[in-house]
Write a protein that holds these residues in place. Structure first.
Motif, PDB file in Angstrom:
ATOM      1  N   ARG A  28      61.838  50.219  48.368  1.00  0.00           N
ATOM      2  CA  ARG A  28      62.316  49.153  49.385  1.00  0.00           C
ATOM      3  C   ARG A  28      60.932  48.860  50.188  1.00  0.00           C
ATOM      4  O   ARG A  28      60.498  47.759  50.472  1.00  0.00           O
ATOM      5  N   THR A  29      60.319  49.754  50.934  1.00  0.00           N
ATOM      6  CA  THR A  29      59.176  49.668  51.734  1.00  0.00           C
ATOM      7  C   THR A  29      58.024  49.401  50.983  1.00  0.00           C
ATOM      8  O   THR A  29      56.953  48.328  51.492  1.00  0.00           O
ATOM      9  N   GLY A  30      57.669  49.691  49.789  1.00  0.00           N
ATOM     10  CA  GLY A  30      56.439  49.392  49.324  1.00  0.00           C
ATOM     11  C   GLY A  30      55.116  49.932  50.055  1.00  0.00           C
ATOM     12  O   GLY A  30      55.333  50.632  51.150  1.00  0.00           O
ATOM     13  N   ARG A  31      53.908  49.615  49.894  1.00  0.00           N
ATOM     14  CA  ARG A  31      52.782  50.119  50.399  1.00  0.00           C
ATOM     15  C   ARG A  31      52.028  48.911  50.564  1.00  0.00           C
ATOM     16  O   ARG A  31      51.573  48.174  49.702  1.00  0.00           O
ATOM     17  N   GLY A  32      51.306  48.644  51.732  1.00  0.00           N
ATOM     18  CA  GLY A  32      50.439  47.878  52.116  1.00  0.00           C
ATOM     19  C   GLY A  32      50.622  46.703  51.635  1.00  0.00           C
ATOM     20  O   GLY A  32      51.378  45.746  52.205  1.00  0.00           O
ATOM     21  N   ALA A  33      49.644  46.023  50.797  1.00  0.00           N
ATOM     22  CA  ALA A  33      49.741  44.503  50.438  1.00  0.00           C
ATOM     23  C   ALA A  33      50.988  44.320  49.633  1.00  0.00           C
ATOM     24  O   ALA A  33      51.451  43.042  49.796  1.00  0.00           O
ATOM     25  N   HIS A  34      51.265  45.144  48.826  1.00  0.00           N
ATOM     26  CA  HIS A  34      52.488  44.847  47.834  1.00  0.00           C
ATOM     27  C   HIS A  34      53.776  44.637  48.699  1.00  0.00           C
ATOM     28  O   HIS A  34      54.689  43.688  48.541  1.00  0.00           O
ATOM     29  N   GLY A  35      54.092  45.448  49.805  1.00  0.00           N
ATOM     30  CA  GLY A  35      55.219  45.175  50.511  1.00  0.00           C
ATOM     31  C   GLY A  35      54.914  43.847  51.506  1.00  0.00           C
ATOM     32  O   GLY A  35      56.012  43.277  51.520  1.00  0.00           O
ATOM     33  N   ALA A  36      53.917  43.671  51.833  1.00  0.00           N
ATOM     34  CA  ALA A  36      53.651  42.230  52.433  1.00  0.00           C
ATOM     35  C   ALA A  36      54.032  40.922  51.609  1.00  0.00           C
ATOM     36  O   ALA A  36      54.615  39.835  51.934  1.00  0.00           O
ATOM     37  N   LEU A  37      53.396  41.313  50.310  1.00  0.00           N
ATOM     38  CA  LEU A  37      53.798  40.037  49.330  1.00  0.00           C
ATOM     39  C   LEU A  37      55.252  39.994  48.787  1.00  0.00           C
ATOM     40  O   LEU A  37      55.639  38.619  48.717  1.00  0.00           O
ATOM     41  N   ARG A  38      55.846  41.089  48.867  1.00  0.00           N
ATOM     42  CA  ARG A  38      57.203  41.037  48.691  1.00  0.00           C
ATOM     43  C   ARG A  38      58.030  40.186  49.703  1.00  0.00           C
ATOM     44  O   ARG A  38      58.969  39.385  49.714  1.00  0.00           O
ATOM     45  N   VAL A  39      57.734  40.587  51.120  1.00  0.00           N
ATOM     46  CA  VAL A  39      58.423  39.832  52.093  1.00  0.00           C
ATOM     47  C   VAL A  39      57.966  38.476  52.119  1.00  0.00           C
ATOM     48  O   VAL A  39      58.707  37.385  52.334  1.00  0.00           O
ATOM     49  N   ALA A  40      56.646  38.194  51.773  1.00  0.00           N
ATOM     50  CA  ALA A  40      56.187  36.729  51.893  1.00  0.00           C
ATOM     51  C   ALA A  40      57.010  35.804  50.516  1.00  0.00           C
ATOM     52  O   ALA A  40      57.454  34.783  51.098  1.00  0.00           O
ATOM     53  N   ARG A  41      57.326  36.479  49.609  1.00  0.00           N
ATOM     54  CA  ARG A  41      57.815  35.929  48.452  1.00  0.00           C
ATOM     55  C   ARG A  41      59.232  35.533  48.889  1.00  0.00           C
ATOM     56  O   ARG A  41      59.831  34.585  48.453  1.00  0.00           O
TER      57      ARG A  41
END
Length: 179
Positions: A28-41
């Motif tokens: 769920r949390t992801g790391r760094g840019a990957h987590g931000a991309l998931r939230v943006a998507r």
């Protein structure tokens, strides 16, 4: 025991010791840019779904208001005189005035339907449940499109099926009441 082992993954710390972290939290949390991309998507897909529903509501607002609201609109029974492919003309029982009822479902000459006149013209809309549901067709279509977006983009399948089911039920009720 095997199930609990499958639900955890190993992580090696700075000391070299292995600790277990729940797989769900790590995913769920992801790391760094990957987590931000998931939230943006996710935010983009929610905004797209909201935009679709808002556009359908905007397109349906005036016709639904004309079909449901009584103030400022003349209501009467219309006797259909001539019906074409996309509209019927007829006379109002109250005034004898000739008006146009736009519709895609064919009617027969001589039928009587309850209508309300739209302000500023000779166009009539159906009243009652059939008229309100028919006027809300753009909103139902928007709900169907938003269900596809939510199911495909967010992977919220139950929510998507519930939205699509509600929209399809309203569509079926529209055509059942219209005929």
């Amino acid at each position: 025991m095997a199930l609990a082992k499958d639900l955890r993954m190993s992580a090696t710390g700075a000391t070299g010791a292995t600790r277990t972290v729940p797989r769900e939290r790590a995913r769920r949390t992801g790391r760094g840019a990957h987590g931000a991309l998931r939230v943006a998507r996710s935010a983009f897909v929610w905004l797209l779904a909201a935009f679709l529903v808002a556009a359908g509501g905007w397109a349906s607002y005036d016709p639904v208001r004309d079909a449901v609201m009584a103030e400022g609109r003349e209501r009467s029974t219309m006797t259909l005189v001539a019906c074409g492919r996309d509209a019927c003309t007829g006379t109002l029982a109250s005034t004898g005035e000739t008006v146009v009822l736009r519709q895609v479902i064919a009617r027969e000459e001589g039928e009587r339907v309850d209508v309300a006149l739209r302000p500023g013209g000779d166009e009539a809309v159906r009243t009652g449940a059939a008229g309100a549901l028919y006027a809300a067709l753009p909103l139902m279509g928007a709900l169907l499109m938003a269900a596809v977006v939510i199911g495909g983009g967010l992977r919220l399948y139950r929510t998507a099926w519930a939205m699509a089911g509600g929209a399809l039920a309203a569509l079926l009720a529209t055509f059942a009441l219209w005929i």
